[in-house]
Scaffold this motif. Structure first.
Motif, PDB file in Angstrom:
ATOM      1  N   GLN A 107       0.810  -1.295  -0.098  1.00 32.29           N
ATOM      2  CA  GLN A 107       0.015  -0.140  -0.078  1.00 32.29           C
ATOM      3  C   GLN A 107       0.853   1.122  -0.043  1.00 32.29           C
ATOM      4  O   GLN A 107       2.151   1.200   0.569  1.00 32.29           O
ATOM      5  N   THR A 108       0.411   2.321  -0.664  1.00 28.76           N
ATOM      6  CA  THR A 108       1.069   3.755  -0.448  1.00 28.76           C
ATOM      7  C   THR A 108       0.012   4.730  -0.298  1.00 28.76           C
ATOM      8  O   THR A 108      -1.158   4.640  -0.606  1.00 28.76           O
ATOM      9  N   GLY A 109       0.443   5.721   0.409  1.00 33.59           N
ATOM     10  CA  GLY A 109      -0.355   6.761   0.538  1.00 33.59           C
ATOM     11  C   GLY A 109       0.459   8.287   0.602  1.00 33.59           C
ATOM     12  O   GLY A 109       1.512   8.267   1.043  1.00 33.59           O
ATOM     13  N   ARG A 110      -0.279   9.307   0.528  1.00 36.13           N
ATOM     14  CA  ARG A 110       0.115  10.668   0.765  1.00 36.13           C
ATOM     15  C   ARG A 110      -0.697  11.618   1.215  1.00 36.13           C
ATOM     16  O   ARG A 110      -2.185  11.340   0.985  1.00 36.13           O
ATOM     17  N   VAL A 111      -0.438  12.464   2.012  1.00 37.67           N
ATOM     18  CA  VAL A 111      -1.079  13.742   2.494  1.00 37.67           C
ATOM     19  C   VAL A 111      -0.333  15.003   2.382  1.00 37.67           C
ATOM     20  O   VAL A 111       0.575  14.966   2.937  1.00 37.67           O
ATOM     21  N   MET A 112      -0.906  15.713   1.569  1.00 35.12           N
ATOM     22  CA  MET A 112      -0.239  17.009   1.410  1.00 35.12           C
ATOM     23  C   MET A 112      -1.088  18.289   1.857  1.00 35.12           C
ATOM     24  O   MET A 112      -2.158  18.366   1.692  1.00 35.12           O
ATOM     25  N   TYR A 113      -0.434  19.264   2.186  1.00 34.57           N
ATOM     26  CA  TYR A 113      -1.079  20.474   2.611  1.00 34.57           C
ATOM     27  C   TYR A 113      -1.274  21.324   1.378  1.00 34.57           C
ATOM     28  O   TYR A 113      -0.276  21.183   0.336  1.00 34.57           O
ATOM     29  N   PRO A 114      -2.427  21.732   1.104  1.00 30.61           N
ATOM     30  CA  PRO A 114      -2.629  22.388  -0.281  1.00 30.61           C
ATOM     31  C   PRO A 114      -1.978  23.433  -0.900  1.00 30.61           C
ATOM     32  O   PRO A 114      -2.084  23.997  -2.209  1.00 30.61           O
ATOM     33  N   ARG A 115      -1.511  24.100  -0.038  1.00 28.56           N
ATOM     34  CA  ARG A 115      -0.875  25.597  -0.554  1.00 28.56           C
ATOM     35  C   ARG A 115       0.421  25.324  -0.931  1.00 28.56           C
ATOM     36  O   ARG A 115       1.319  24.524  -0.434  1.00 28.56           O
ATOM     37  N   ALA A 116       0.837  26.087  -2.027  1.00 27.94           N
ATOM     38  CA  ALA A 116       2.180  26.172  -2.627  1.00 27.94           C
ATOM     39  C   ALA A 116       2.825  27.325  -1.946  1.00 27.94           C
ATOM     40  O   ALA A 116       2.336  28.499  -1.831  1.00 27.94           O
ATOM     41  N   TYR A 117       4.019  27.081  -1.317  1.00 29.47           N
ATOM     42  CA  TYR A 117       4.839  28.011  -0.876  1.00 29.47           C
ATOM     43  C   TYR A 117       6.063  28.133  -1.653  1.00 29.47           C
ATOM     44  O   TYR A 117       6.728  27.565  -2.403  1.00 29.47           O
ATOM     45  N   VAL A 118       6.493  29.553  -1.936  1.00 26.92           N
ATOM     46  CA  VAL A 118       7.808  30.063  -2.587  1.00 26.92           C
ATOM     47  C   VAL A 118       8.957  29.533  -1.904  1.00 26.92           C
ATOM     48  O   VAL A 118       9.004  30.119  -0.899  1.00 26.92           O
ATOM     49  N   LEU A 119       9.749  28.786  -2.277  1.00 27.17           N
ATOM     50  CA  LEU A 119      10.732  28.254  -1.359  1.00 27.17           C
ATOM     51  C   LEU A 119      12.110  28.863  -1.997  1.00 27.17           C
ATOM     52  O   LEU A 119      13.051  28.888  -1.153  1.00 27.17           O
ATOM     53  N   TRP A 120      12.176  29.667  -3.161  1.00 24.11           N
ATOM     54  CA  TRP A 120      13.313  30.116  -3.421  1.00 24.11           C
ATOM     55  C   TRP A 120      12.760  31.267  -4.392  1.00 24.11           C
ATOM     56  O   TRP A 120      11.965  30.990  -5.330  1.00 24.11           O
ATOM     57  N   ALA A 121      13.739  32.524  -4.582  1.00 28.20           N
ATOM     58  CA  ALA A 121      13.482  33.374  -5.536  1.00 28.20           C
ATOM     59  C   ALA A 121      14.686  34.051  -5.943  1.00 28.20           C
ATOM     60  O   ALA A 121      15.730  34.006  -4.764  1.00 28.20           O
ATOM     61  N   ALA A 122      14.794  34.511  -6.913  1.00 23.06           N
ATOM     62  CA  ALA A 122      16.136  35.172  -7.316  1.00 23.06           C
ATOM     63  C   ALA A 122      16.192  36.538  -6.830  1.00 23.06           C
ATOM     64  O   ALA A 122      15.192  37.317  -6.566  1.00 23.06           O
TER      65      ALA A 122
END
Length: 718
Positions: free
Chosen positions: A97-112
């Motif tokens: 079996q496999t599973g994932r649970v993700m928090y749905p907000r995308a965070y900017v983790l790096w920027a120029a």
């Protein structure tokens, strides 16, 4: 390089208002109560976003935007089951079996950032997370496969086909190690593969399961998925990522105390791993031919928000069911929209007359949302928080007396509770107290009037209690201080009992106060009791009977039930124990215990001895400042016996709040109390099989009443 300090988070006024609005709108729909708390804070010139899941109620499965559940993962038994949670038919439900649970907000983790001093001109976000994970052997002889904290470029992708077994739901045989995977993970691995050091290790995975850095947990005294029947397999995990240093540290412990030494630390440049600038946070797990239960009990995450921000809308974990209704979805969507676009540079909501939130929503019209006070008004009303205006002080912070404008412009006196800065404990206490007491309505509870937040200062505003705290009246006066009359004492006990009955039995959620003591009992102008200080209180879901704190046993010695030191859990019975100590203090005018201080005694033992010494001797425990004839002897004996019954070492023998109320109303006789104090034993022995006179368990054998409520979950969730 030294590990970074623990993140300090201050809840902003905007986030709290939006949270309260969402809760209020959704409270009309009981099946759709959110379990997450989210807010933003600022420190050292950087803005941080925080969310907190102290538990995972089953209602999460109906809430869009809270979590994205993928593969075989589920929300069940107040936990995230990353792989199936069952012992039935393992060949069908547990193997591979496999599973994932993700928090749905995308965070900017790096920027120029051209002005950045780094050689590549990239600025990386820092983050920290803490979670409680339970790896539990479904079969005592085997464990497998493992669990991982995941930072993924794609938050909606399910576990790849063939990612069961040693691939931990992260990758598979054909893609393992490929840069196109775009993930980093911290694995807790319980099965030894040829590339693993053992079956009990932590590793840093980058685009594959052959860890870049790996460390055995055995030298740290940590055993993942242990076969020790006295151990439920739960561990606390802290992960800190320093974007400036581009380094990650992992800490683990069995209890809520974070150790000083990390179990793993490694360099990690997420800008070289992710497929883009944004990423999602969550968890992944798998089973193989060998299987275990992989579940998560709580999760907090704080992420630095880079200047170009994270402006993506959350992904839906589930479609919104028609039965949930439009208002809840509207409230959550509006809260997110406002939070992304309103600037928060130290100003309160509404300072800008064109504020979108103020012009769109009349918060005063929403049931249950308290008033937002002006910080300048509170500062002026307290004389700039002058020492002379101080009413009391505790671990939470300081309470001040203030004069503010009330209805129709009239001035009124209030109590302003200032929490200890914007540190983690301060903001947690602030949010806990605000979210719980705001919804409570009872004549014997301190009334919350409003709140305020500015520049990291967290304030709650309460009704002012002219007669102060019970602690001050009982113990704070000198020889010339007025003595609390017997009528007032009995009325105070009855008032606190009524409040406790409301919290335990009458409110729609069971609330455990966890800190019942005289300093938390306030007295109004008529000496009516008002129970306050809900910073440690917790509201339980209907299927839970206890609350376990991450940081050990909270409260004050003398009022903490003995079983709490063994279980770490707060229950209705432990609240009753604290109430019993308060009863004995009110009747005797002496503290329950204090060490090496003049005039103090071990009060509980003394009353037990007087009770067993013979007829009428127990009345010698009554406050000597009350002359004969100034108190009712029958009522005094009633209270002392009730105090002893509530202080019984065996929690199953303590009366329920419902029964206590009727005893104090004199509609039920005083409880039967043994002549001598019973010895404390743990686990507690069953109560002797006999019919007991209990208001709420009439004609029920006492041992059944004490143990009623069913068996605990396989993971130890109560």
């Amino acid at each position: 390089m030294a590990p970074p300090r623990r993140g300090q988070r201050a809840a902003t006024g905007l986030a709290v208002l939006l949270l309260l609005y969402a809760i209020s709108a959704c409270s009309l729909l009981p099946a759709a109560r959110a379990q997450a708390t989210a807010f933003t804070s600022t420190r050292n010139g950087s803005e941080f976003s925080t969310f907190s899941f102290p538990s995972f109620g089953n209602s999460l499965r109906q809430l869009p935007g809270n979590l994205t559940v993928l593969g075989n993962a589920t929300v069940n038994a107040n936990a995230l089951q990353i792989t199936p949670d069952t012992r039935n038919d393992p060949e069908k439900f547990l193997i591979n079996q496999t599973g994932r649970v993700m928090y749905p907000r995308a965070y900017v983790l790096w920027a120029a950032n051209a002005s950045n001093t780094s050689a590549d001109g990239r600025r990386l976000a820092s983050f920290s997370t803490v979670f409680k994970v339970n790896l539990f052997r479904a079969t005592p002889s085997v464990k497998g496969e493992g669990f991982a904290f995941l930072i993924a470029s794609d938050g909606a992708a399910p576990p790849p086909p063939g990612s069961h077994g040693g691939y931990l739901g992260l990758t598979n045989a054909s893609t393992d190690g490929s840069a196109a995977n775009g993930f980093a993970a911290v694995e807790l691995d319980t099965v030894k593969q040829p590339y693993d050091p053992d079956d009990n290790h932590v590793g840093l995975d980058v685009n594959g399961v052959r860890s870049k850095v790996v460390a055995s947990l055995t030298p740290f005294g940590i055993d993942l998925a242990t076969n020790n029947t006295k151990d439920d397999g739960s561990h606390m995990v802290w992960i800190d990522y320093n974007g400036t240093a581009r380094h990650v540290w992992v800490y683990m412990a069995k209890n809520g105390s974070r150790p000083d030494t990390p179990v793993l630390d490694a360099p990690l440049d997420l800008s070289r791993v992710l497929l883009g600038k944004t990423a999602y946070f969550g968890f992944s797990a798998s089973t193989g031919v060998l299987y275990q239960l992989n579940c998560l009990h709580s999760w907090d995450l704080t992420v630095e928000l880079l200047p170009d921000g994270s402006n993506k809308q959350p992904l839906s974990g589930w479609k919104l069911g028609l039965a949930i209704g439009v208002p809840c979805a509207f409230a959550l969507a509006l809260g997110l929209f406002a939070g992304l676009y309103i600037k928060k540079r130290g100003r309160r909501i509404g300072d800008d007359s064109s504020s979108m939130v103020r012009s769109t929503i009349n918060f005063a019209s929403i049931p249950g949302v308290p008033k937002e006070f002006d910080y300048k008004e509170l500062r002026k009303g307290t004389g700039n928080f002058d020492e002379k205006m101080k009413l009391g002080q505790g671990g939470y912070g300081v309470v001040y007396r203030a004069t503010v404008f009330g209805e129709h412009g009239r001035s009124m006196e209030v109590a302003v509770k200032q929490f200890s800065g914007a540190n983690t404990k301060g903001q947690e206490d602030f949010l806990a107290e605000l979210s719980i007491i705001n919804l409570l309505r009872h004549r014997n509870l301190v009334k919350l009037l409003g709140w305020c937040h500015q520049d990291g200062v967290l304030l709650l505003v309460y009704d002012f209690m002219p007669n102060g705290s019970l602690d001050r009246l009982l113990f704070g006066g000198g020889p010339e201080a007025p003595v609390l009359t017997w009528g007032h004492r009995y009325n105070i006990v009855a008032g606190v009992a009524s409040a406790l009955n409301y919290l335990h039995h009458e409110y729609d959620q069971r609330v455990i106060h966890r800190d019942i003591k005289p300093s938390n009992i306030m007295l109004d102008a008529a000496f009516n009791a008002r129970l306050g200080d809900f910073g440690l209180a917790r509201a339980l879901e209907t299927d839970k009977t206890s609350y376990t704190d991450k940081l050990g046993v909270p409260g004050t010695l003398g009022y903490i039930a003995p079983e709490c030191f063994h279980t770490g859990r707060a229950t209705r019975e432990s609240d009753v124990f604290g109430f019993g100590a308060v009863i004995l203090e009110i009747v005797s005018g002496r503290r329950i215990s204090c060490s090496n201080a003049a005039g103090c005694s071990q009060l509980l033992e003394a009353v037990w001895q007087l009770h067993g010494a013979g007829e009428g001797r127990i009345l010698e425990a009554v406050d000597r400042r009350l002359a004969p004839g100034e108190f009712d002897e029958g009522d005094a004996e009633r209270l002392l016996l009730l105090g002893l019954a509530c202080s019984h070492p065996n929690p199953g023998e303590r009366p329920r709040a419902r029964a206590i109320v009727q005893i104090l109303a004199r509609s039920a006789p005083p409880p039967d109390v043994p002549a001598s104090k019973p010895a404390f034993m743990w686990p507690a022995l069953p109560v002797v099989l006999r019919l007991v006179r209990r208001v709420d368990d009439a004609e029920l054998p006492a041992d059944q009443g004490a143990r009623r409520g069913g068996q605990g979950h396989a993971h130890g969730v109560s």
